[in-house]
Design a protein around this motif. Structure first.
Motif, PDB file in Angstrom:
ATOM      1  N   PRO A  39       2.392   0.773 -13.752  1.00  0.00           N
ATOM      2  CA  PRO A  39       1.422   0.277 -12.769  1.00  0.00           C
ATOM      3  C   PRO A  39       0.374   1.311 -12.372  1.00  0.00           C
ATOM      4  CG  PRO A  39       3.393   0.983 -11.636  1.00  0.00           C
ATOM      5  CD  PRO A  39       3.639   1.223 -13.097  1.00  0.00           C
ATOM      6  N   TYR A  40      -0.752   0.813 -11.887  1.00  0.00           N
ATOM      7  CA  TYR A  40      -1.747   1.677 -11.251  1.00  0.00           C
ATOM      8  C   TYR A  40      -1.208   2.160  -9.904  1.00  0.00           C
ATOM      9  CZ  TYR A  40      -5.328   0.197 -14.601  1.00  0.00           C
ATOM     10  OH  TYR A  40      -6.048  -0.031 -15.743  1.00  0.00           O
ATOM     11  N   ILE A  41      -1.715   3.292  -9.455  1.00  0.00           N
ATOM     12  CA  ILE A  41      -1.311   3.819  -8.156  1.00  0.00           C
ATOM     13  C   ILE A  41      -1.581   2.799  -7.062  1.00  0.00           C
ATOM     14  CG2 ILE A  41      -1.687   5.651  -6.453  1.00  0.00           C
ATOM     15  CD1 ILE A  41      -2.574   7.458  -8.751  1.00  0.00           C
ATOM     16  N   SER A  42      -2.746   2.189  -7.116  1.00  0.00           N
ATOM     17  CA  SER A  42      -3.156   1.246  -6.074  1.00  0.00           C
ATOM     18  C   SER A  42      -2.248   0.026  -6.028  1.00  0.00           C
ATOM     19  CB  SER A  42      -4.600   0.812  -6.302  1.00  0.00           C
ATOM     20  OG  SER A  42      -5.458   1.926  -6.317  1.00  0.00           O
ATOM     21  N   PHE A  43      -1.784  -0.430  -7.197  1.00  0.00           N
ATOM     22  CA  PHE A  43      -0.910  -1.604  -7.218  1.00  0.00           C
ATOM     23  C   PHE A  43       0.417  -1.288  -6.537  1.00  0.00           C
ATOM     24  CE2 PHE A  43       2.204  -4.496  -9.115  1.00  0.00           C
ATOM     25  CZ  PHE A  43       1.574  -5.718  -8.882  1.00  0.00           C
ATOM     26  N   CYS A  44       0.900  -0.062  -6.700  1.00  0.00           N
ATOM     27  CA  CYS A  44       2.149   0.327  -6.036  1.00  0.00           C
ATOM     28  C   CYS A  44       2.006   0.294  -4.522  1.00  0.00           C
ATOM     29  CB  CYS A  44       2.558   1.733  -6.472  1.00  0.00           C
ATOM     30  SG  CYS A  44       2.944   1.898  -8.232  1.00  0.00           S
ATOM     31  N   GLY A  45       0.813   0.598  -4.014  1.00  0.00           N
ATOM     32  CA  GLY A  45       0.596   0.640  -2.576  1.00  0.00           C
ATOM     33  C   GLY A  45      -0.068  -0.591  -2.007  1.00  0.00           C
ATOM     34  N   TYR A  47       1.432  -3.670  -1.399  1.00  0.00           N
ATOM     35  CA  TYR A  47       2.289  -4.604  -0.674  1.00  0.00           C
ATOM     36  C   TYR A  47       3.192  -3.851   0.305  1.00  0.00           C
ATOM     37  CZ  TYR A  47       0.804  -7.609  -4.501  1.00  0.00           C
ATOM     38  OH  TYR A  47       0.043  -8.314  -5.400  1.00  0.00           O
ATOM     39  N   PRO A  48       3.497  -4.490   1.452  1.00  0.00           N
ATOM     40  CA  PRO A  48       4.398  -3.859   2.418  1.00  0.00           C
ATOM     41  C   PRO A  48       5.818  -3.828   1.866  1.00  0.00           C
ATOM     42  CG  PRO A  48       3.822  -6.085   3.118  1.00  0.00           C
ATOM     43  CD  PRO A  48       2.987  -5.782   1.910  1.00  0.00           C
ATOM     44  N   PRO A  49       6.627  -2.850   2.308  1.00  0.00           N
ATOM     45  CA  PRO A  49       6.331  -1.844   3.336  1.00  0.00           C
ATOM     46  C   PRO A  49       5.619  -0.602   2.811  1.00  0.00           C
ATOM     47  CG  PRO A  49       8.597  -1.608   2.636  1.00  0.00           C
ATOM     48  CD  PRO A  49       8.042  -2.777   1.870  1.00  0.00           C
ATOM     49  N   GLN A  50       5.580  -0.441   1.462  1.00  0.00           N
ATOM     50  CA  GLN A  50       5.027   0.802   0.928  1.00  0.00           C
ATOM     51  C   GLN A  50       3.523   0.920   1.157  1.00  0.00           C
ATOM     52  OE1 GLN A  50       6.615  -1.471  -0.908  1.00  0.00           O
ATOM     53  NE2 GLN A  50       5.414  -2.067  -2.692  1.00  0.00           N
ATOM     54  N   SER A  51       2.831  -0.206   1.394  1.00  0.00           N
ATOM     55  CA  SER A  51       1.396  -0.132   1.667  1.00  0.00           C
ATOM     56  C   SER A  51       1.111   0.661   2.944  1.00  0.00           C
ATOM     57  CB  SER A  51       0.805  -1.536   1.772  1.00  0.00           C
ATOM     58  OG  SER A  51       1.425  -2.261   2.819  1.00  0.00           O
ATOM     59  N   CYS A  52       2.011   0.550   3.924  1.00  0.00           N
ATOM     60  CA  CYS A  52       1.844   1.305   5.173  1.00  0.00           C
ATOM     61  C   CYS A  52       1.978   2.808   4.913  1.00  0.00           C
ATOM     62  CB  CYS A  52       2.865   0.862   6.205  1.00  0.00           C
ATOM     63  SG  CYS A  52       2.846  -0.913   6.546  1.00  0.00           S
ATOM     64  N   SER A  55      -1.134   4.093   2.962  1.00  0.00           N
ATOM     65  CA  SER A  55      -2.298   4.320   3.821  1.00  0.00           C
ATOM     66  C   SER A  55      -2.148   5.603   4.626  1.00  0.00           C
ATOM     67  CB  SER A  55      -2.500   3.128   4.763  1.00  0.00           C
ATOM     68  OG  SER A  55      -2.792   1.954   4.048  1.00  0.00           O
ATOM     69  N   GLN A  56      -0.957   5.817   5.171  1.00  0.00           N
ATOM     70  CA  GLN A  56      -0.730   7.012   5.991  1.00  0.00           C
ATOM     71  C   GLN A  56      -0.844   8.284   5.154  1.00  0.00           C
ATOM     72  OE1 GLN A  56      -0.663   7.035   9.078  1.00  0.00           O
ATOM     73  NE2 GLN A  56       0.242   8.958   9.762  1.00  0.00           N
ATOM     74  N   VAL A  57      -0.279   8.257   3.955  1.00  0.00           N
ATOM     75  CA  VAL A  57      -0.343   9.429   3.076  1.00  0.00           C
ATOM     76  C   VAL A  57      -1.793   9.768   2.744  1.00  0.00           C
ATOM     77  CG1 VAL A  57       0.143  10.234   0.727  1.00  0.00           C
ATOM     78  CG2 VAL A  57       1.956   9.190   2.076  1.00  0.00           C
ATOM     79  N   LEU A  98     -13.971  10.556   1.726  1.00  0.00           N
ATOM     80  CA  LEU A  98     -14.235   9.197   2.198  1.00  0.00           C
ATOM     81  C   LEU A  98     -13.654   8.165   1.235  1.00  0.00           C
ATOM     82  CD1 LEU A  98     -15.656   7.161   4.080  1.00  0.00           C
ATOM     83  CD2 LEU A  98     -17.724   7.487   2.694  1.00  0.00           C
ATOM     84  N   GLY A  99     -13.848   8.387  -0.056  1.00  0.00           N
ATOM     85  CA  GLY A  99     -13.305   7.463  -1.046  1.00  0.00           C
ATOM     86  C   GLY A  99     -11.796   7.382  -1.004  1.00  0.00           C
ATOM     87  N   THR A 100     -11.143   8.522  -0.790  1.00  0.00           N
ATOM     88  CA  THR A 100      -9.682   8.541  -0.686  1.00  0.00           C
ATOM     89  C   THR A 100      -9.201   7.700   0.488  1.00  0.00           C
ATOM     90  OG1 THR A 100      -9.636  10.752  -1.656  1.00  0.00           O
ATOM     91  CG2 THR A 100      -7.662  10.032  -0.479  1.00  0.00           C
ATOM     92  N   SER A 101      -9.884   7.836   1.629  1.00  0.00           N
ATOM     93  CA  SER A 101      -9.520   7.043   2.801  1.00  0.00           C
ATOM     94  C   SER A 101      -9.749   5.558   2.556  1.00  0.00           C
ATOM     95  CB  SER A 101     -10.332   7.523   4.007  1.00  0.00           C
ATOM     96  OG  SER A 101     -10.009   6.778   5.161  1.00  0.00           O
ATOM     97  N   ILE A 102     -10.848   5.218   1.878  1.00  0.00           N
ATOM     98  CA  ILE A 102     -11.137   3.810   1.566  1.00  0.00           C
ATOM     99  C   ILE A 102     -10.052   3.233   0.668  1.00  0.00           C
ATOM    100  CG2 ILE A 102     -12.718   2.301   0.307  1.00  0.00           C
ATOM    101  CD1 ILE A 102     -15.014   4.032   1.332  1.00  0.00           C
ATOM    102  N   VAL A 103      -9.638   3.987  -0.336  1.00  0.00           N
ATOM    103  CA  VAL A 103      -8.579   3.516  -1.243  1.00  0.00           C
ATOM    104  C   VAL A 103      -7.299   3.221  -0.467  1.00  0.00           C
ATOM    105  CG1 VAL A 103      -7.026   4.259  -3.096  1.00  0.00           C
ATOM    106  CG2 VAL A 103      -9.484   4.639  -3.306  1.00  0.00           C
ATOM    107  N   GLY A 104      -6.980   4.064   0.503  1.00  0.00           N
ATOM    108  CA  GLY A 104      -5.748   3.873   1.262  1.00  0.00           C
ATOM    109  C   GLY A 104      -5.794   2.713   2.229  1.00  0.00           C
TER     110      GLY A 104
END
Length: 231
Positions: A39-45, A47-52, A55-57, A98-104
């Motif tokens: 998977p892509y990194i973004s796909f792993c993050g 869905y909850p709960p790992q999406s939370c 974002s924090q990381v 900024l891009g990193t924060s947007i991705v999260g």
């Protein structure tokens, strides 16, 4: 400056450990099925709960990276780098942050165009941030070169690999080779975090820098007369 030079190392460890933890949670709760591909990194993050956690990381990582970019700007300024060169480096780093924060915060499943724009800033501008510093160190031979002699070639190698992998990631994705493209994305992220971590070598020389605010000339009033008293 105490242990400020350890901040880049902490950022690298925080981000690398954080996104792999997100990957592990996604695999455990079967949000990600490795039988269907890597998977892509973004796909792993996504869905909850790992999406939370994702974002924090990335938010905390972005905050630390922004501080690193600002400290680096002041360090290069004190080393005699011209303002516009230094500002170009600073803004490429801040746009990467900024891009990193947007991705999260804008998951691919919810805001895909915004998410992809953030990924572009994070990867491409992040790579540019380190290329500009490499070019600066080559162009200005008088700049201090902290660390062992192999530090420069190491950074050149990591920046070159990052560029090659970004191109490969894009090409493989366009040809629907998603697992290979995702593997390139993970490698790019690891390399960029490692490049940030290597700034600890440069920050070990912070004891020779003076970081202080400078008021604009027009805001400087005349010195008070001797013996005057405030009313």
């Amino acid at each position: 400056w105490g242990y400020l030079y350890l901040l880049p190392v902490f950022l690298a460890l925080w981000a690398i450990a954080g996104i792999w933890i997100v990957f592990g949670i996604a695999v455990i709760n079967r949000t990600v099925d490795l039988k269907k591909g890597f998977p892509y990194i973004s796909f792993c993050g996504s869905y909850p709960p790992q999406s939370c956690i994702f974002s924090q990381v990335l938010n905390m990582g972005a905050a630390m990276a922004a501080w690193i970019c600002i400290v680096r700007y002041h360090q290069l300024r004190d080393w005699g780098v011209k303002t516009w060169h230094n500002q170009l480096i600073l803004w490429s780093g801040l746009l990467c942050v900024l891009g990193t924060s947007i991705v999260g915060n804008f998951q691919e499943t919810n805001q895909k165009p915004t998410h992809l724009a953030g990924a572009f800033l994070a990867f491409v501008l992040g790579n540019l941030y380190f290329w500009l510093q490499l070019f600066l160190s080559w162009w200005m031979k008088v700049l201090p070169q902290p660390g062992p002699r192999w530090m420069g070639p190491l950074r050149l190698t990591l920046c070159s690999l990052t560029t090659i992998l970004i191109v490969a990631m894009t090409v493989l994705h366009s040809r629907t080779l998603r697992s290979a493209s995702a593997a390139c994305e993970w490698a790019v992220a690891m390399l960029l975090f490692s490049l940030f971590g290597l700034l600890a070598v440069d920050f070990s020389r912070l004891n020779s820098c003076v970081l202080c605010p400078r008021p604009r000339p027009e805001l400087r009033g005349p010195p008070p007369a001797l013996g005057s008293q405030a009313l």
